[in-house]
Write a protein that holds these residues in place. Structure first.
Motif, PDB file in Angstrom:
ATOM      1  N   ARG A   1       0.851  -1.196   0.000  1.00  0.00           N
ATOM      2  CA  ARG A   1       0.000   0.000   0.000  1.00  0.00           C
ATOM      3  C   ARG A   1       0.885   1.243   0.000  1.00  0.00           C
ATOM      4  N   THR A   2       0.619   2.145  -0.916  1.00  0.00           N
ATOM      5  CA  THR A   2       1.379   3.382  -1.021  1.00  0.00           C
ATOM      6  C   THR A   2       0.459   4.557  -0.721  1.00  0.00           C
ATOM      7  N   PRO A   3       0.642   5.245   0.416  1.00  0.00           N
ATOM      8  CA  PRO A   3      -0.182   6.434   0.680  1.00  0.00           C
ATOM      9  C   PRO A   3       0.225   7.576  -0.228  1.00  0.00           C
ATOM     10  N   ARG A   4      -0.751   8.420  -0.609  1.00  0.00           N
ATOM     11  CA  ARG A   4      -0.449   9.550  -1.486  1.00  0.00           C
ATOM     12  C   ARG A   4      -1.144  10.809  -0.982  1.00  0.00           C
ATOM     13  N   THR A   5      -0.646  11.945  -1.436  1.00  0.00           N
ATOM     14  CA  THR A   5      -1.148  13.244  -0.995  1.00  0.00           C
ATOM     15  C   THR A   5      -2.408  13.636  -1.760  1.00  0.00           C
ATOM     16  N   ARG A   6      -3.044  14.689  -1.277  1.00  0.00           N
ATOM     17  CA  ARG A   6      -4.237  15.191  -1.961  1.00  0.00           C
ATOM     18  C   ARG A   6      -3.909  15.599  -3.386  1.00  0.00           C
ATOM     19  N   GLU A   7      -2.773  16.266  -3.567  1.00  0.00           N
ATOM     20  CA  GLU A   7      -2.381  16.693  -4.908  1.00  0.00           C
ATOM     21  C   GLU A   7      -2.223  15.500  -5.845  1.00  0.00           C
ATOM     22  N   GLN A   8      -1.609  14.437  -5.362  1.00  0.00           N
ATOM     23  CA  GLN A   8      -1.426  13.251  -6.196  1.00  0.00           C
ATOM     24  C   GLN A   8      -2.767  12.601  -6.532  1.00  0.00           C
ATOM     25  N   VAL A   9      -3.639  12.470  -5.538  1.00  0.00           N
ATOM     26  CA  VAL A   9      -4.946  11.842  -5.776  1.00  0.00           C
ATOM     27  C   VAL A   9      -5.789  12.707  -6.702  1.00  0.00           C
ATOM     28  N   ALA A  10      -5.754  14.008  -6.501  1.00  0.00           N
ATOM     29  CA  ALA A  10      -6.517  14.916  -7.368  1.00  0.00           C
ATOM     30  C   ALA A  10      -6.063  14.796  -8.811  1.00  0.00           C
ATOM     31  N   GLY A  11      -4.790  14.495  -9.030  1.00  0.00           N
ATOM     32  CA  GLY A  11      -4.271  14.357 -10.381  1.00  0.00           C
ATOM     33  C   GLY A  11      -4.913  13.228 -11.161  1.00  0.00           C
ATOM     34  N   TYR A  12      -5.412  12.233 -10.462  1.00  0.00           N
ATOM     35  CA  TYR A  12      -6.077  11.125 -11.159  1.00  0.00           C
ATOM     36  C   TYR A  12      -7.370  11.576 -11.835  1.00  0.00           C
ATOM     37  N   PHE A  13      -7.917  12.709 -11.391  1.00  0.00           N
ATOM     38  CA  PHE A  13      -9.170  13.216 -11.950  1.00  0.00           C
ATOM     39  C   PHE A  13      -8.922  14.210 -13.083  1.00  0.00           C
ATOM     40  N   ASP A  14      -7.734  14.215 -13.655  1.00  0.00           N
ATOM     41  CA  ASP A  14      -7.442  15.092 -14.783  1.00  0.00           C
ATOM     42  C   ASP A  14      -8.410  14.798 -15.929  1.00  0.00           C
ATOM     43  N   GLY A  15      -9.085  15.825 -16.427  1.00  0.00           N
ATOM     44  CA  GLY A  15     -10.078  15.642 -17.482  1.00  0.00           C
ATOM     45  C   GLY A  15     -11.471  15.358 -16.956  1.00  0.00           C
ATOM     46  N   PHE A  16     -11.617  15.378 -15.630  1.00  0.00           N
ATOM     47  CA  PHE A  16     -12.911  15.123 -14.988  1.00  0.00           C
ATOM     48  C   PHE A  16     -13.289  16.317 -14.125  1.00  0.00           C
ATOM     49  N   GLU A  17     -14.566  16.559 -13.994  1.00  0.00           N
ATOM     50  CA  GLU A  17     -15.071  17.585 -13.086  1.00  0.00           C
ATOM     51  C   GLU A  17     -15.582  16.896 -11.830  1.00  0.00           C
ATOM     52  N   LEU A  18     -14.977  17.215 -10.689  1.00  0.00           N
ATOM     53  CA  LEU A  18     -15.400  16.594  -9.434  1.00  0.00           C
ATOM     54  C   LEU A  18     -16.822  17.017  -9.086  1.00  0.00           C
ATOM     55  N   VAL A  19     -17.636  16.064  -8.698  1.00  0.00           N
ATOM     56  CA  VAL A  19     -18.988  16.368  -8.237  1.00  0.00           C
ATOM     57  C   VAL A  19     -18.917  16.698  -6.746  1.00  0.00           C
ATOM     58  N   GLU A  20     -19.895  17.434  -6.271  1.00  0.00           N
ATOM     59  CA  GLU A  20     -19.916  17.807  -4.851  1.00  0.00           C
ATOM     60  C   GLU A  20     -19.981  16.559  -3.966  1.00  0.00           C
ATOM     61  N   PRO A  21     -19.241  16.557  -2.856  1.00  0.00           N
ATOM     62  CA  PRO A  21     -18.497  17.658  -2.237  1.00  0.00           C
ATOM     63  C   PRO A  21     -17.025  17.729  -2.633  1.00  0.00           C
ATOM     64  N   GLY A  22     -16.637  17.153  -3.767  1.00  0.00           N
ATOM     65  CA  GLY A  22     -15.255  17.201  -4.214  1.00  0.00           C
ATOM     66  C   GLY A  22     -14.429  16.060  -3.658  1.00  0.00           C
ATOM     67  N   LEU A  23     -13.128  16.282  -3.552  1.00  0.00           N
ATOM     68  CA  LEU A  23     -12.210  15.282  -3.020  1.00  0.00           C
ATOM     69  C   LEU A  23     -12.087  15.511  -1.518  1.00  0.00           C
ATOM     70  N   VAL A  24     -12.622  14.570  -0.740  1.00  0.00           N
ATOM     71  CA  VAL A  24     -12.745  14.759   0.710  1.00  0.00           C
ATOM     72  C   VAL A  24     -12.375  13.470   1.434  1.00  0.00           C
ATOM     73  N   ALA A  25     -12.350  13.536   2.752  1.00  0.00           N
ATOM     74  CA  ALA A  25     -12.192  12.315   3.547  1.00  0.00           C
ATOM     75  C   ALA A  25     -13.321  11.350   3.208  1.00  0.00           C
ATOM     76  N   VAL A  26     -12.996  10.065   3.158  1.00  0.00           N
ATOM     77  CA  VAL A  26     -13.972   9.076   2.683  1.00  0.00           C
ATOM     78  C   VAL A  26     -15.265   9.111   3.494  1.00  0.00           C
ATOM     79  N   SER A  27     -15.171   9.441   4.775  1.00  0.00           N
ATOM     80  CA  SER A  27     -16.370   9.476   5.611  1.00  0.00           C
ATOM     81  C   SER A  27     -17.222  10.720   5.366  1.00  0.00           C
ATOM     82  N   GLU A  28     -16.689  11.682   4.592  1.00  0.00           N
ATOM     83  CA  GLU A  28     -17.401  12.943   4.373  1.00  0.00           C
ATOM     84  C   GLU A  28     -18.049  13.042   2.998  1.00  0.00           C
ATOM     85  N   TRP A  29     -17.939  11.964   2.194  1.00  0.00           N
ATOM     86  CA  TRP A  29     -18.511  12.043   0.851  1.00  0.00           C
ATOM     87  C   TRP A  29     -20.002  11.721   0.906  1.00  0.00           C
TER      88      TRP A  29
END
Length: 263
Positions: free
Chosen positions: A214-242
């Motif tokens: 398992r490799t932990p990654r930062t918000r910036e790295q995870v957000a990069g996976y959504f390149d070309g996508f528009e995040l739906v609300e509430p965006g990129l958040v803690a898993v318990s907050e989606w």
């Protein structure tokens, strides 16, 4: 449980460790030992795993209500309650789902337990996410999913098992480039961003930076996976907050979660 042919019960496997955290029974002593050791070093990891599973259900339900009827679920994991097709077909029985995993024990359970509604279709293929073409060109995938219509690509707790040298961002791009506009990406990922310095240091000390690959990654790295996508609300958040109320209140948050729509 008795090990199926070709399964080594003495070697822990991430899917079976995860199954233990979810309260499942499809795991061996080696898996339970690693799971318990990780729980001792990583407070709240079991609750986070269960919140992650709940996020999958909330995301699939949300997309089903938006009209999505096709799902490509990578890194299926051992079947538990609230599998992708169960949630999707409860909303729309005609939904089609393809499950993909590279663990024989996962696929044997999937084929036995994951039964589609008669109006829809469910397929299961044994393949490695690190070889996108073997999945995208697979005849069972092409027979189940229509790539001219929107598809939800589900990568829940998958990319954290892909080390940097296997180019996880490139793998995501290879899959998402095959999807038509209006498709969605459902993704969650291990992170240390939410932790205090001492807890993060304890994790890294206990796991050497990785646990069961398992490799932990930062918000910036995870957000990069959504390149070309528009995040739906509430965006990129803690898993318990989606969206909605989490299954458990996290004592420590270990996962990011997000859903994006392809532009």
């Amino acid at each position: 449980m008795s090990p199926p042919h070709g399964i080594n019960p003495d070697v822990p496997h991430s899917a079976r460790v995860y199954d233990f955290w979810l309260g499942g029974k499809d795991n061996f002593e080696a898996d339970r030992r690693v799971a318990e050791q990780t729980m001792a070093a990583v407070p709240g990891v079991r609750e986070s795993a269960r919140n992650n599973r709940a996020f999958l259900g909330r995301a699939v339900r949300h997309l089903s209500r938006l009209g999505i009827r096709q799902f490509l679920d990578l890194g299926t994991g051992i079947p538990s309650q609230g599998n992708t097709h169960e949630v999707a077909q409860a909303e729309a029985p005609e939904s089609r789902v393809v499950y993909v995993d590279n663990d024989p024990i996962v696929m044997s359970h999937a084929r036995a337990l994951l039964t589609s509604a008669p109006e829809g279709r469910t397929a299961y293929i044994e393949a490695d996410v690190r070889d996108p073409r073997s999945i995208l060109d697979h005849p069972d995938v092409l027979a189940t999913l229509d790539f001219t219509q929107p598809i939800a690509l589900v990568m829940v707790a998958v990319l954290m098992h892909i080390p940097d040298h296997d180019d996880p961002a490139g793998l995501v791009k290879a899959f998402t480039e095959a999807l038509p506009p209006g498709s969605y990406l459902v993704l969650s990922h291990l992170t240390l961003d939410f932790l205090d310095e001492e807890t993060a240091a304890n994790y890294l000390s206990a796991t050497g930076g990785q646990a069961m690959h398992r490799t932990p990654r930062t918000r910036e790295q995870v957000a990069g996976y959504f390149d070309g996508f528009e995040l739906v609300e509430p965006g990129l958040v803690a898993v318990s907050e989606w969206r909605d109320t989490p299954l458990f209140t996290d004592s420590a948050t270990w996962m990011y979660a997000g859903v994006g729509r392809k532009l």
